[in-house]
Design an enzyme around this catalytic site. Structure first.
Site, PDB file in Angstrom:
ATOM      1  N   ARG A  88      36.038  38.880  39.618  1.00 39.33           N
ATOM      2  CA  ARG A  88      36.545  38.034  38.354  1.00 39.33           C
ATOM      3  C   ARG A  88      38.062  38.070  38.812  1.00 39.33           C
ATOM      4  O   ARG A  88      38.719  38.965  39.017  1.00 39.33           O
ATOM      5  CB  ARG A  88      36.230  38.710  37.071  1.00 39.33           C
ATOM      6  CG  ARG A  88      34.767  38.616  36.684  1.00 39.33           C
ATOM      7  CD  ARG A  88      34.457  39.074  35.411  1.00 39.33           C
ATOM      8  NE  ARG A  88      34.449  40.573  35.423  1.00 39.33           N
ATOM      9  CZ  ARG A  88      35.435  41.601  34.794  1.00 39.33           C
ATOM     10  NH1 ARG A  88      36.604  40.634  34.341  1.00 39.33           N
ATOM     11  NH2 ARG A  88      35.321  42.772  34.919  1.00 39.33           N
ATOM     12  N   ASP A 130      24.195  45.342  31.329  1.00 40.28           N
ATOM     13  CA  ASP A 130      25.470  44.597  31.100  1.00 40.28           C
ATOM     14  C   ASP A 130      25.992  44.093  29.831  1.00 40.28           C
ATOM     15  O   ASP A 130      27.051  44.121  29.361  1.00 40.28           O
ATOM     16  CB  ASP A 130      25.626  43.629  32.430  1.00 40.28           C
ATOM     17  CG  ASP A 130      27.226  43.543  32.587  1.00 40.28           C
ATOM     18  OD1 ASP A 130      27.835  44.309  32.795  1.00 40.28           O
ATOM     19  OD2 ASP A 130      27.608  42.084  32.556  1.00 40.28           O
ATOM     20  N   HIS A 181      29.685  44.139  25.915  1.00 40.98           N
ATOM     21  CA  HIS A 181      29.610  44.502  27.202  1.00 40.98           C
ATOM     22  C   HIS A 181      28.672  46.056  27.434  1.00 40.98           C
ATOM     23  O   HIS A 181      29.372  46.841  27.495  1.00 40.98           O
ATOM     24  CB  HIS A 181      30.867  44.847  27.724  1.00 40.98           C
ATOM     25  CG  HIS A 181      30.976  44.565  29.192  1.00 40.98           C
ATOM     26  ND1 HIS A 181      32.153  45.152  30.064  1.00 40.98           N
ATOM     27  CD2 HIS A 181      29.977  44.486  30.205  1.00 40.98           C
ATOM     28  CE1 HIS A 181      31.696  45.172  31.285  1.00 40.98           C
ATOM     29  NE2 HIS A 181      30.572  44.469  31.416  1.00 40.98           N
ATOM     30  N   CYS A 226      31.720  51.205  35.723  1.00 42.08           N
ATOM     31  CA  CYS A 226      31.937  52.530  35.019  1.00 42.08           C
ATOM     32  C   CYS A 226      30.599  53.316  34.560  1.00 42.08           C
ATOM     33  O   CYS A 226      30.335  54.198  33.998  1.00 42.08           O
ATOM     34  CB  CYS A 226      32.713  52.775  34.034  1.00 42.08           C
ATOM     35  SG  CYS A 226      34.621  52.736  34.255  1.00 42.08           S
ATOM     36  N   TYR A 283      32.341  32.754  43.296  1.00 44.36           N
ATOM     37  CA  TYR A 283      31.934  34.219  43.048  1.00 44.36           C
ATOM     38  C   TYR A 283      31.583  34.730  41.619  1.00 44.36           C
ATOM     39  O   TYR A 283      32.041  34.461  40.754  1.00 44.36           O
ATOM     40  CB  TYR A 283      33.116  35.270  43.358  1.00 44.36           C
ATOM     41  CG  TYR A 283      32.619  36.687  43.440  1.00 44.36           C
ATOM     42  CD1 TYR A 283      32.047  37.266  44.415  1.00 44.36           C
ATOM     43  CD2 TYR A 283      32.763  37.319  42.153  1.00 44.36           C
ATOM     44  CE1 TYR A 283      31.455  38.401  44.427  1.00 44.36           C
ATOM     45  CE2 TYR A 283      32.341  38.769  42.153  1.00 44.36           C
ATOM     46  CZ  TYR A 283      31.628  39.151  43.242  1.00 44.36           C
ATOM     47  OH  TYR A 283      31.035  40.554  43.084  1.00 44.36           O
ATOM     48  N   ARG A 342      27.624  42.946  45.675  1.00 43.67           N
ATOM     49  CA  ARG A 342      26.520  42.619  44.830  1.00 43.67           C
ATOM     50  C   ARG A 342      25.161  42.604  45.118  1.00 43.67           C
ATOM     51  O   ARG A 342      25.236  41.877  46.100  1.00 43.67           O
ATOM     52  CB  ARG A 342      27.035  41.872  43.446  1.00 43.67           C
ATOM     53  CG  ARG A 342      28.416  42.214  42.725  1.00 43.67           C
ATOM     54  CD  ARG A 342      28.266  42.630  41.323  1.00 43.67           C
ATOM     55  NE  ARG A 342      29.495  43.231  41.115  1.00 43.67           N
ATOM     56  CZ  ARG A 342      29.641  44.061  39.746  1.00 43.67           C
ATOM     57  NH1 ARG A 342      28.680  44.070  38.967  1.00 43.67           N
ATOM     58  NH2 ARG A 342      30.851  44.450  39.222  1.00 43.67           N
ATOM     59  N   SER A 386      33.768  47.637  33.210  1.00 43.13           N
ATOM     60  CA  SER A 386      33.140  47.366  34.873  1.00 43.13           C
ATOM     61  C   SER A 386      33.156  48.434  35.738  1.00 43.13           C
ATOM     62  O   SER A 386      34.204  49.069  35.872  1.00 43.13           O
ATOM     63  CB  SER A 386      33.850  45.835  35.122  1.00 43.13           C
ATOM     64  OG  SER A 386      33.774  45.038  34.198  1.00 43.13           O
ATOM     65  N   LYS A 445      29.585  36.331  31.882  1.00 48.78           N
ATOM     66  CA  LYS A 445      30.694  36.829  30.923  1.00 48.78           C
ATOM     67  C   LYS A 445      31.133  35.560  30.277  1.00 48.78           C
ATOM     68  O   LYS A 445      31.831  35.859  29.133  1.00 48.78           O
ATOM     69  CB  LYS A 445      31.825  37.493  32.003  1.00 48.78           C
ATOM     70  CG  LYS A 445      31.230  38.702  32.813  1.00 48.78           C
ATOM     71  CD  LYS A 445      30.976  39.635  31.821  1.00 48.78           C
ATOM     72  CE  LYS A 445      30.172  40.966  32.339  1.00 48.78           C
ATOM     73  NZ  LYS A 445      30.388  41.624  33.289  1.00 48.78           N
TER      74      LYS A 445
HETATM   75  P1  GTP Z   1      29.603  46.307  36.224  1.00 46.96           P
HETATM   76  O1  GTP Z   1      28.404  45.569  36.702  1.00 46.96           O
HETATM   77  O2  GTP Z   1      30.818  45.985  36.962  1.00 46.96           O
HETATM   78  O3  GTP Z   1      29.547  45.861  34.650  1.00 46.96           O
HETATM   79  O4  GTP Z   1      29.468  47.915  36.438  1.00 46.96           O
HETATM   80  P2  GTP Z   1      28.680  49.238  35.583  1.00 46.96           P
HETATM   81  O5  GTP Z   1      29.096  49.437  34.537  1.00 46.96           O
HETATM   82  O6  GTP Z   1      27.155  48.780  35.704  1.00 46.96           O
HETATM   83  O7  GTP Z   1      28.655  50.265  36.799  1.00 46.96           O
HETATM   84  P3  GTP Z   1      27.694  50.941  37.868  1.00 46.96           P
HETATM   85  O8  GTP Z   1      26.399  51.536  37.217  1.00 46.96           O
HETATM   86  O9  GTP Z   1      27.140  49.746  38.927  1.00 46.96           O
HETATM   87  O10 GTP Z   1      28.442  52.181  38.545  1.00 46.96           O
HETATM   88  C1  GTP Z   1      29.800  51.943  39.049  1.00 46.96           C
HETATM   89  C2  GTP Z   1      30.057  53.004  40.094  1.00 46.96           C
HETATM   90  O11 GTP Z   1      30.196  54.218  39.205  1.00 46.96           O
HETATM   91  C3  GTP Z   1      29.143  53.383  41.106  1.00 46.96           C
HETATM   92  O12 GTP Z   1      29.931  53.655  42.360  1.00 46.96           O
HETATM   93  C4  GTP Z   1      28.399  54.534  40.608  1.00 46.96           C
HETATM   94  O13 GTP Z   1      28.003  55.440  41.879  1.00 46.96           O
HETATM   95  C5  GTP Z   1      29.448  55.187  39.763  1.00 46.96           C
HETATM   96  N1  GTP Z   1      28.850  56.038  38.674  1.00 46.96           N
HETATM   97  C6  GTP Z   1      27.730  55.618  37.941  1.00 46.96           C
HETATM   98  N2  GTP Z   1      27.304  56.658  37.035  1.00 46.96           N
HETATM   99  C7  GTP Z   1      28.030  57.593  37.422  1.00 46.96           C
HETATM  100  C8  GTP Z   1      28.070  58.972  36.858  1.00 46.96           C
HETATM  101  O14 GTP Z   1      27.358  59.241  35.847  1.00 46.96           O
HETATM  102  N3  GTP Z   1      28.872  59.966  37.415  1.00 46.96           N
HETATM  103  C9  GTP Z   1      29.709  59.646  38.668  1.00 46.96           C
HETATM  104  N4  GTP Z   1      30.326  60.707  39.101  1.00 46.96           N
HETATM  105  N5  GTP Z   1      29.775  58.401  39.062  1.00 46.96           N
HETATM  106  C10 GTP Z   1      28.909  57.181  38.466  1.00 46.96           C
HETATM  107  C1  SPV Z   2      31.552  43.040  35.454  1.00 39.83           C
HETATM  108  O1  SPV Z   2      32.790  42.792  36.056  1.00 39.83           O
HETATM  109  O2  SPV Z   2      31.637  43.670  34.342  1.00 39.83           O
HETATM  110  C2  SPV Z   2      30.536  42.409  36.061  1.00 39.83           C
HETATM  111  C3  SPV Z   2      30.281  41.610  37.430  1.00 39.83           C
HETATM  112  O3  SPV Z   2      29.319  43.020  35.623  1.00 39.83           O
HETATM  113  S1  SPV Z   2      31.036  39.825  36.928  1.00 39.83           S
HETATM  114  O4  SPV Z   2      29.662  39.278  36.591  1.00 39.83           O
HETATM  115  O5  SPV Z   2      31.418  39.411  37.902  1.00 39.83           O
HETATM  116  O6  SPV Z   2      31.635  39.809  35.621  1.00 39.83           O
HETATM  117 MN    MN Z   3      29.849  44.036  33.503  1.00 44.18          MN
END
Ligand code: GTP
Ligand code: SPV
Ligand code: MN
Length: 600
Positions: free
Chosen positions: A72, A281, A230, A254, A201, A378, A252, A210
């Site tokens: 983004r 999400d 979110h 996290c 993308y 992704r 994002s 979003k």
């Molecule tokens: P978006 O799709 O961008 O909104 O991301 P998201 O919030 O769904 O994050 P996602 O679950 O894909 O995790 C992102 C990163 O954080 C990855 O590299 C995970 O391995 C890491 N992660 C997720 N949960 C944990 C946790 O409980 N502890 C740690 N140390 N890392 C974590």
């Molecule tokens: C984020 O960035 O929070 C995502 C990926 O979930 S995107 O759809 O590119 O915004």
């Molecule tokens: Mn997201």
């Protein structure tokens, strides 16, 4: 091809977009398997998509974006409202007339010699009173195929709209030259309109996600009395069969997808606990007829971060993405046309194509500091593939929410978990969410980026009014308001190591949160909120890793750090208010009250 609807508003708008972009051909996406398969075949034949091993990855295909176009683009994202104050200081703003005037020549004839695809889609289950309709026109097959996974696409989407309504979100996307200097992601909330150009993308071009489901929908929710957030949505099934629903907002990358698909540790699964995924999400939240807050996931699939996903960290996500999935910007193993990304396993392919398309020796490339998959690569996978998908996933009424969690990456200051005193305090806690860059692995306090409610890039209006809306929702919900918590999975020791195991073990924190909602466990009242009493976070099976000493650290409220935190929040509120945010007095009062409690 003929239109798929009698709705004159849709047809007039599509005609207008055709007149503007001048495609050679127009194809309405009806949602049929035959049509989508033909598009897949066409994209494979032109090289837009790359074939993968159909035995190992049935139904999966691959796409590589321009290296200048991999995430983004917040600096090129605009909220165009007639009054600048209505967009507020967290958004780039431009007068809608000016923006239309600037972009119209860029779209003029942009689809000449190309095909325009008209995608009708529903955000939310068809027939749900919470669902909303969108129509996206695009010249990208990649967008069509992704939208088909991420939303409910086709003729059925028009059922919700009917033959006369004007209430649909108009999305215009053109790839143009993928020129980063001319890339624009523009929301016109007052016109129910999104214009996106020069990107191919994810969040920039899948306009249901979003752009609509957060930016436009948050604006609609403010006017119509609901919320677009979110947030992931999960259900925790207890041994007695009751399911408690929780939503969680993390910035994002996290941990939303990971928490939403969590597999509890043995001591919980053996006792009969199970976690069900409703969304990973985005949540749309509305008060139900019984007065409680209900959540739906407006999406129909997952656009998940690939790196870090593996059999141990998130087996459910991995299994979800092993069929019918589009992979974007991961690496390819040329030995068998499968996919690879960092931390998938310890065996990077020797004969690899890295995400930009160069053939490399994987282990050597990594040894030299290269990354085979882009860090924001992704998978786009259908929700129906998810082994732990909730049976309420398609429930038009949504699920009742018991708890709302905020969180971010904080090396220090924020404890593992705490509960706010009430909704207003919880709204303050959400407004104070900030997250650190992961690169700060030294244990020193990193640079904070404020990301209120994990919505900084997604609030479609003035952030002060957004907080006021949170407070209004709390008033409306009264006794039925979910309890609000804050978590931090990312606390570090002096050496920069995470001191909480995270992932599946986050169930231990959810357990405490549920017990707090049920009123079956006491808590320690502190200046910042209610914290677990020592011994109340279940550590059965991880006693060696999370010793009482570590738990003390995880639950510690450091007076000095919190004093700094308060000063930072004062600055933040002041800065926002100097730039035109109308900060609710009730939140300013929360800051005063927190300071007074801490000084005691
Ligand atoms: P978006 O799709 O961008 O909104 O991301 P998201 O919030 O769904 O994050 P996602 O679950 O894909 O995790 C992102 C990163 O954080 C990855 O590299 C995970 O391995 C890491 N992660 C997720 N949960 C944990 C946790 O409980 N502890 C740690 N140390 N890392 C974590
Ligand atoms: C984020 O960035 O929070 C995502 C990926 O979930 S995107 O759809 O590119 O915004
Ligand atoms: Mn997201």
């Amino acid at each position: 091809m003929a239109t798929l609807t009698k709705n004159p508003n849709v047809n007039a708008w599509v005609d207008e977009m055709i007149a503007l972009t001048k495609p050679e051909k127009v194809v309405w996406i009806d949602g049929s398997d035959e049509q989508l398969q033909a598009l897949r075949d066409e994209a494979l034949s032109t090289g837009e998509m790359v074939a993968l091993n159909q035995e190992k990855l049935p139904g999966c295909i691959y796409h590589r974006t321009n290296p200048n176009d991999v995430a983004r683009v917040e600096d090129r994202t605009f909220i165009c409202t007639r009054n600048k104050e209505d967009a507020g200081p967290t958004n780039n703003w431009c007068d809608p007339k000016e923006m239309y005037a600037k972009l119209t020549p860029m779209y003029d004839g942009v689809m000449a010699g190309r095909t325009m695809y008209v995608i009708p889609y529903s955000m939310g289950p068809i027939g749900s009173p919470l669902a909303k309709v969108g129509v996206e026109v695009t010249d990208s097959i990649y967008v069509v195929l992704n939208m088909d996974i991420m939303t409910r696409v086709g003729v059925k989407a028009f059922e919700n709209l009917g033959d006369t309504s004007d209430d649909f979100v108009r999305g215009l996307h053109a790839r143009a030259d993928i020129d980063p200097e001319k890339r624009y992601i523009v929301q016109f909330p007052e016109d129910n309109t999104i214009w996106s150009i020069n990107s191919g993308y994810g969040g920039n071009v899948l306009l249901g996600k979003k752009c609509f489901a957060l930016r436009i929908a948050s604006f609609q929710g403010k006017n119509e009395g609901w919320m677009a957030e979110h947030m992931l949505i999960l259900g925790v099934e207890k041994p007695d069969g009751e399911v408690k629903y929780i939503t969680a907002a993390f910035p994002s990358a996290c941990g939303k997808t990971n928490l939403a698909m969590l597999i509890p540790p043995a001591c919980y699964t053996e006792a009969g606990y199970k976690v069900w995924t409703v969304g990973d999400d985005i949540a749309w939240l509305k008060q139900g007829p019984d007065g409680k807050l209900y959540a739906i996931n407006p999406e129909n699939g997952f656009f998940g971060v690939a790196p870090g996903t593996n059999e141990k960290s998130n087996p459910n996500a991995l299994h979800t993405a092993m069929r019918d999935t589009i992979f974007t910007n991961v690496a390819i193993n040329n030995a068998d046309q499968t996919v690879w990304w960092e931390k998938l396993d310890k065996n990077p392919p020797v004969d690899a194509t890295e995400w930009k398309g160069a053939k490399v020796n994987g282990p050597e490339y990594i040894a030299q500091g290269g990354s085979l998959a882009h860090p924001n690569s992704r998978f786009t996978a259908p929700a129906r593939n998810c082994p732990c998908i909730s049976k309420e996933f398609n429930n038009p009424a949504g699920v009742p929410v018991s708890a709302i969690i905020f969180g971010g990456r904080r090396a220090s200051t924020t404890p593992l978990v705490y509960q706010s005193f009430d909704w207003i305090h919880g709204t303050y806690v959400g407004s104070a969410v900030s997250s650190e860059t992961t690169a700060a692995a030294t244990g020193a306090v990193g640079v904070l980026r404020h990301d209120p409610m994990a919505m900084k890039p997604f609030i479609g209006y003035n952030v002060g009014d957004y907080w006021a809306h949170w407070l209004e929702m709390g008033e409306k919900l009264g006794e039925n308001a979910p309890k609000i918590f804050n978590v931090n999975w990312f606390k570090q020791d002096e050496n920069g190591n995470f001191i909480w195991p995270g992932f599946g073990d986050n169930m231990r924190v959810l357990d405490w949160i549920i017990k707090r909602c049920e009123g079956t466990i006491d808590a320690e009242e502190t200046a910042i909120g209610y914290l677990p009493k020592m011994g109340d976070i279940n550590v059965t099976g991880i006693e060696d890793e999370v010793t009482p000493e570590i738990m003390e650290k995880l639950l510690h409220v450091d007076k000095e750090l919190w004093t700094k935190e308060i000063a930072e929040m004062r600055n933040y509120y002041k800065e926002l208010s100097d730039k035109g945010a109308r900060i609710p007095a009730a939140l300013e009062a929360q800051l005063d009250a927190l300071e007074a409690r801490l000084a005691k």
